[in-house]
Design a protein around this motif. Structure first.
Motif, PDB file in Angstrom:
ATOM      1  N   GLY A   1       0.808  -1.219   0.000  1.00 20.34           N
ATOM      2  CA  GLY A   1       0.000   0.000   0.000  1.00 20.34           C
ATOM      3  C   GLY A   1       0.837   1.264   0.000  1.00 20.34           C
ATOM      4  N   VAL A   2       1.957   1.268  -0.720  1.00 13.56           N
ATOM      5  CA  VAL A   2       2.824   2.446  -0.786  1.00 13.56           C
ATOM      6  C   VAL A   2       2.414   3.261  -2.010  1.00 13.56           C
ATOM      7  CG1 VAL A   2       5.225   3.252  -0.862  1.00 13.56           C
ATOM      8  CG2 VAL A   2       4.662   1.048   0.213  1.00 13.56           C
ATOM      9  N   PRO A   3       2.187   4.572  -1.852  1.00 10.99           N
ATOM     10  CA  PRO A   3       1.615   5.360  -2.944  1.00 10.99           C
ATOM     11  C   PRO A   3       2.543   5.567  -4.143  1.00 10.99           C
ATOM     12  CG  PRO A   3       2.077   6.758  -1.035  1.00 10.99           C
ATOM     13  CD  PRO A   3       2.297   5.347  -0.605  1.00 10.99           C
ATOM     14  N   ALA A   4       3.871   5.483  -3.974  1.00  9.63           N
ATOM     15  CA  ALA A   4       4.750   5.793  -5.107  1.00  9.63           C
ATOM     16  C   ALA A   4       5.892   4.798  -5.197  1.00  9.63           C
ATOM     17  CB  ALA A   4       5.329   7.200  -4.942  1.00  9.63           C
ATOM     18  N   TRP A   5       6.380   4.610  -6.449  1.00  7.65           N
ATOM     19  CA  TRP A   5       7.572   3.772  -6.645  1.00  7.65           C
ATOM     20  C   TRP A   5       8.407   4.346  -7.773  1.00  7.65           C
ATOM     21  CZ3 TRP A   5       8.339   1.555 -11.396  1.00  7.65           C
ATOM     22  CH2 TRP A   5       7.192   1.392 -12.230  1.00  7.65           C
ATOM     23  N   THR A   6       9.705   3.912  -7.789  1.00  3.66           N
ATOM     24  CA  THR A   6      10.613   4.427  -8.814  1.00  3.66           C
ATOM     25  C   THR A   6      11.739   3.442  -9.041  1.00  3.66           C
ATOM     26  OG1 THR A   6      12.129   6.230  -9.373  1.00  3.66           O
ATOM     27  CG2 THR A   6      11.931   5.684  -7.046  1.00  3.66           C
ATOM     28  N   VAL A   7      12.403   3.554 -10.188  1.00  2.00           N
ATOM     29  CA  VAL A   7      13.619   2.780 -10.399  1.00  2.00           C
ATOM     30  C   VAL A   7      14.853   3.633 -10.092  1.00  2.00           C
ATOM     31  CG1 VAL A   7      12.668   1.219 -12.134  1.00  2.00           C
ATOM     32  CG2 VAL A   7      13.701   3.395 -12.862  1.00  2.00           C
ATOM     33  N   ASP A   8      14.617   4.884  -9.807  1.00  2.00           N
ATOM     34  CA  ASP A   8      15.729   5.797  -9.599  1.00  2.00           C
ATOM     35  C   ASP A   8      15.937   6.061  -8.110  1.00  2.00           C
ATOM     36  OD1 ASP A   8      17.523   7.863  -9.439  1.00  2.00           O
ATOM     37  OD2 ASP A   8      16.637   9.011 -11.090  1.00  2.00           O
ATOM     38  N   ALA A   9      16.837   5.279  -7.509  1.00  2.96           N
ATOM     39  CA  ALA A   9      17.069   5.383  -6.069  1.00  2.96           C
ATOM     40  C   ALA A   9      17.512   6.791  -5.683  1.00  2.96           C
ATOM     41  CB  ALA A   9      18.133   4.372  -5.648  1.00  2.96           C
ATOM     42  N   GLU A  10      18.355   7.385  -6.502  1.00  4.52           N
ATOM     43  CA  GLU A  10      18.885   8.704  -6.148  1.00  4.52           C
ATOM     44  C   GLU A  10      17.773   9.745  -6.092  1.00  4.52           C
ATOM     45  OE1 GLU A  10      22.456   9.709  -8.174  1.00  4.52           O
ATOM     46  OE2 GLU A  10      23.352   7.764  -7.690  1.00  4.52           O
ATOM     47  N   GLU A  11      16.831   9.609  -7.004  1.00  8.55           N
ATOM     48  CA  GLU A  11      15.682  10.511  -6.983  1.00  8.55           C
ATOM     49  C   GLU A  11      14.881  10.341  -5.683  1.00  8.55           C
ATOM     50  OE1 GLU A  11      12.798  10.953 -10.579  1.00  8.55           O
ATOM     51  OE2 GLU A  11      11.747   9.801  -9.031  1.00  8.55           O
ATOM     52  N   ALA A  12      14.654   9.062  -5.301  1.00  8.21           N
ATOM     53  CA  ALA A  12      13.889   8.806  -4.075  1.00  8.21           C
ATOM     54  C   ALA A  12      14.602   9.366  -2.855  1.00  8.21           C
ATOM     55  CB  ALA A  12      13.650   7.300  -3.915  1.00  8.21           C
ATOM     56  N   ILE A  13      15.948   9.222  -2.852  1.00  3.86           N
ATOM     57  CA  ILE A  13      16.720   9.726  -1.708  1.00  3.86           C
ATOM     58  C   ILE A  13      16.654  11.250  -1.648  1.00  3.86           C
ATOM     59  CG2 ILE A  13      19.069   9.947  -0.781  1.00  3.86           C
ATOM     60  CD1 ILE A  13      19.594   7.097  -1.996  1.00  3.86           C
ATOM     61  N   ALA A  14      16.779  11.867  -2.819  1.00  2.59           N
ATOM     62  CA  ALA A  14      16.830  13.331  -2.871  1.00  2.59           C
ATOM     63  C   ALA A  14      15.458  13.980  -2.705  1.00  2.59           C
ATOM     64  CB  ALA A  14      17.442  13.768  -4.206  1.00  2.59           C
ATOM     65  N   ASN A  15      14.424  13.186  -2.905  1.00  2.00           N
ATOM     66  CA  ASN A  15      13.049  13.692  -2.886  1.00  2.00           C
ATOM     67  C   ASN A  15      12.787  14.588  -1.664  1.00  2.00           C
ATOM     68  OD1 ASN A  15      10.164  13.798  -2.414  1.00  2.00           O
ATOM     69  ND2 ASN A  15      10.027  12.267  -4.067  1.00  2.00           N
ATOM     70  N   ARG A  16      12.327  15.794  -1.978  1.00  2.00           N
ATOM     71  CA  ARG A  16      12.198  16.781  -0.907  1.00  2.00           C
ATOM     72  C   ARG A  16      11.286  16.335   0.242  1.00  2.00           C
ATOM     73  NH1 ARG A  16      11.646  22.800  -2.961  1.00  2.00           N
ATOM     74  NH2 ARG A  16      13.333  21.890  -4.154  1.00  2.00           N
TER      75      ARG A  16
END
Lengths: 343, 343, 343, 343
Positions: free
Chosen positions: A51-66
């Motif tokens: 039940g997680v609202p978002a996913w990505t293949v870009d780990a760096e983006e997820a880490i940097a996400n404000r």
């Protein structure tokens, strides 16, 4: 109570999914905001399952996400160091699976980055959160054992890992015994001053080919005169074998020997119980509790209890064990005392 | 079946009386002819308790006595060597408590005397006759463990011996760990090629004053690459601790952990069992079975299974452990291989 | 200290030889004067094995022998009553294997004979001398359990006895459960007031043919309101199963679960221990200690602790269990309270 | 794979929150849509903790809610019957904590309602989902025990419940032993034909005042001749005591004896382990697995494995036990065989 932190999970493999289960069931402690995995299918499936609202293949983006406050690094070993540095730069709280890195130089650089950024960094030495080990540590601190005199710390895997894993594992000491180096330091409550390693490669040609060992006894001396021995094997022949025996002037504590099922079979061949086959069964509670401890520290803005310094200190012992093996003699650790000082 | 041998028991102390009980209850295997003890009261009382027709304070007379076929030496350590030499001269079968002697030179001399006289000489490494150890050895020989990879052998006394005993004991390695040196050699089925000892004196001022150690880890390497660790302490804080863990490619055997009573107590503080406090309780069967094995060998005119060579080999490991401690480095045993050859 | 009593052993079968070993090894407590067995070879061999000066095939002669102070009856069940009467007439101290007799009338007659002659009579409920049971009884008496509330007492034989034995055994309750009736009375410290038996014949055609049962649960109520259940089977499928669970307001005690060897095997199929196969292994200590207690009582001229009245009380419960089975309802024992009064 | 069912949780007390944790962490198996509790704070807090989008104080509204596919009833006992009837009317899949109702009449009525509506109804006999019990059942079905002969099933609570709970509990047999009635039926694989209960009120004045009992032994006979005994107490003095011993012609299985921590303490007073204090610790896995089994059945549109008929059968045994207690004699169950037939 402050708002629960928004969390990104980086890496959705075996251990990543264990952490996902914890994050999903403790919405009181976190908002499970995003998962990242280099395989899009895996990331999407994990997000859907929990039940997680978002996913990505870009780990760096997820880490940097404000909007992300904290990251859980369960990605492959070689990504830990760069991801920690990235997360430090963005001021995130960091939980990382062990090891921080396989060499001391990278470890130092990463610790500096986190320290300079003033972010909290917890290392996944999950054993410290196992209810059995935690109770043992508490009993030691209450003085139940009197003066500590000896620790015997055992870790055997049921079977050796695949050749591909071995090649990049860092070897028996940096990959496996590092858990024992941490737990012996932690339980003994002082830093060792001498180390000696004796080891063989008995289990597989892969291990011999990698110039690695698979069967090892490490002996440690502590300034108080207390001793420790660490026993490792890449293959047990019967299942996971994690046991720690702690001896003091007033008695002993034995941690380990969990049965998988509360069931005994009585036949003419004897009385048989099973045993826990591997680490996910043995440390199920611990993996949950270490994440809860991390989330609680983030939420309450307090220190974590297993720090990057702990990760470095265990790695130093692994490196020293390798040196002892190479030289065929005990190695003194006294001159490195300063390095071990808790930050 | 031949006539049972006529036996003299030399020494009626704690362990002597244990042997007396065996001799008295196995008239099918021996004629318990005479007891000797330097205290006349003790000798007389022992003879009366066990229905032995004769007693004396003169051990040498009892050993030399023409009608005696076999002697059981349970007298003090320093008498073992001269009594073995005497008994050899008179052609008697000899069972001696360990050690033969505290130094290698005397041991060699005594072994030569027995060998030249062609008498049988059994050393009291009673552990080999313990039903648990014997079953472990049999399982190893049947191949149940596959290839042996590691042994962890533990021995802790409940409390340190009195200062008087310590002074003449020969030290931790020759007095106590010698049992472990024997059992590790025996279970592994090969001779070690390298030894390293790390130890401390933590338990008492007496031990420090005697320049002895009380807390020790010894690591051994075998030519096959298998490893062993031996853990000793003069004080456990809880009772006798004799356990041996044997690991092979196909599984493991754990010997030890006997409860004194078949009783568990359940209270709000937990579930409690007792444990065997000391060696007489733990090895009650073994002390009986080693004497029965000796008597049977004498009666049937066959070889004993724990020889003087075994006594010497264990002592050599003790001496090498001391040397490792002194030099602070591992000691190679390879050049002594010839010495270890079974006679 | 008075002179040790001169003892005759009557019956040199399996249990007789166990007692012989005790008598031979405790010359401080007795003079082992004579053995009797209806097979001359057996009597002679036993005398020779244990160093007994005389043997006979005539049990009555041995009992009547003027120089004998005490008799140990280990002969077949039907001889117990006449031999006790004979020994009473000659004023001997008597130890008898259970049962005194298989019927209440003979039991009463024999008890009267012994009482009138003023001789001491000990019944072989060896379980009371087992160190585990003795420690449990002592803990109860110290109040460790608070108020006793329930006992669950289990006894399973590894395999049913031969048809010949079954035919003359007196049936499950008088032959086997009688040990449980004694231990439940003894541990509870009061006499039961109600009994109910439910049973089946599941194990063998022999047992069904003998109109006997082999699988039984007996429930007992005590005047205090405490309850007990007794579980019996003539066949366990795995070995001897003697366990007793005692529950009180402040905790519980569990007696039983002895391993035969201090050895555990770890394989991919699980962790296996053995168990004690039958009563001679399980109660080795108890058989020795009950004879020592008897000899000590004779030597010191004191009372025995397991009396003929105890033998009668257990037999009464066996008879009542059979009655409950026949009638298919609980049986009140209240009117028999007087009978249970300890003499 | 079909869409996961939308689920309503009714009741957010102790056990309701355990189920909430399962629902929240298995979004792959359900959409956790709404929680209901009569206390608005509790409902709101539960919804927030587990990330549930809606909450209400009106259980009937939640049950009737058109978008809900399945309901989990963890509300108080007296609501089970009306809520099951309501959910049946609206065609929902139903999981209910035991008991369906405290009397047979209501139970019958409710079962009819569910049967007529054609909805699935699972009863919370969680023990069947405990990995230990499940492994025992599987071993029995594989024939490992040969023919079943006896079951001994124990259940003790650490301490009696409060007087308020006792008054409306339905008494020892309907409230507590009902778990044992279910597990004995299930493990034995046949329906009992005779029952006898012996019981006392020893633990508290509250229990005596309620005319209830707190210490009980129930004996059951099965048509095959196999026997079972069930032991219950409202107070153990040491913690939760749930153990089941299953004996067959070829061996035995013992379920239970779980330690809370993998830790043993060795001191001069003995070797101590803890134990699981109560049912939430002991059956943590089982509570999770029963909900997963229910959700899977709903999602895949298959039968549940613990049915309303099982709830009724266990209740019938509770009622018969009470009858036996009242009449002081065994009660035949043969005429009720038809009632026990699985639907």
């Amino acid at each position: 109570m402050s708002t629960p932190p928004r969390v990104a999970l980086i890496g959705c493999g075996r251990i990543g999914r264990v952490h996902a289960r914890t994050l999903a069931s403790r919405r009181d402690l976190c908002e499970f905001a995003i998962v990242a995995d280099s395989f899009p299918d895996v990331a999407e499936h994990t997000a859907a399952s929990f039940g997680v609202p978002a996913w990505t293949v870009d780990a760096e983006e997820a880490i940097a996400n404000r909007s992300v406050d904290a990251v859980i690094l369960a990605s492959s070993t070689e990504t830990h160091a760069p991801y920690i540095e990235l997360a430090s730069r963005y001021g995130k709280s960091i939980f990382t699976e062990k090891p921080i890195a396989l060499d001391l130089e990278s470890t130092e650089r990463v610790l500096s980055a986190a320290a300079n950024a003033g972010v909290r960094l917890q290392v996944g030495f999950q054993r410290r959160f196992d209810p059995g080990y935690a109770a043992a540590k508490a009993a030691i601190e209450r003085g139940e054992l009197g003066t500590l005199e000896m620790i015997h710390d055992v870790m055997r895997d049921p079977a050796p890992p695949p050749a591909g894993y071995l090649a990049q594992s860092g070897g028996l000491y940096r990959d496996m015994a590092i858990h024992n180096f941490d737990s012996v330091r932690w339980l003994m409550g002082e830093e060792p001053c001498e180390i000696f390693a004796m080891a063989s490669a008995l289990v597989s040609d892969d291990i011999r080919a990698a110039n690695d060992v698979d069967t090892s006894v490490v002996t440690l001396r502590f300034p108080s005169g207390a001793l420790a021995s660490i026993e490792n094997s890449r293959r047990s022949g019967f299942g996971y074998d994690v046991r720690t025996e702690i001896f003091g002037s007033a008695g002993a504590l034995m941690v380990g020997e969990s049965r998988d099922l509360p069931l005994r079979r009585y036949t003419s061949a004897g009385v048989t119980e099973d045993h826990q086959y591997f680490f996910l069964e043995r440390f199920d509670d611990a993996y949950r509790l270490e994440i809860i401890a991390f989330l609680t520290a983030v939420r309450d803005d307090t220190q974590v209890t297993v720090t990057g310094q702990d990760g470095r200190a265990a790695l130093q012992l692994a490196v020293a064990a390798e040196e002892s093996l190479r030289q065929g003699r005990p190695i003194s650790l006294q001159t490195t005392e300063v390095l071990y000082a808790q930050s």
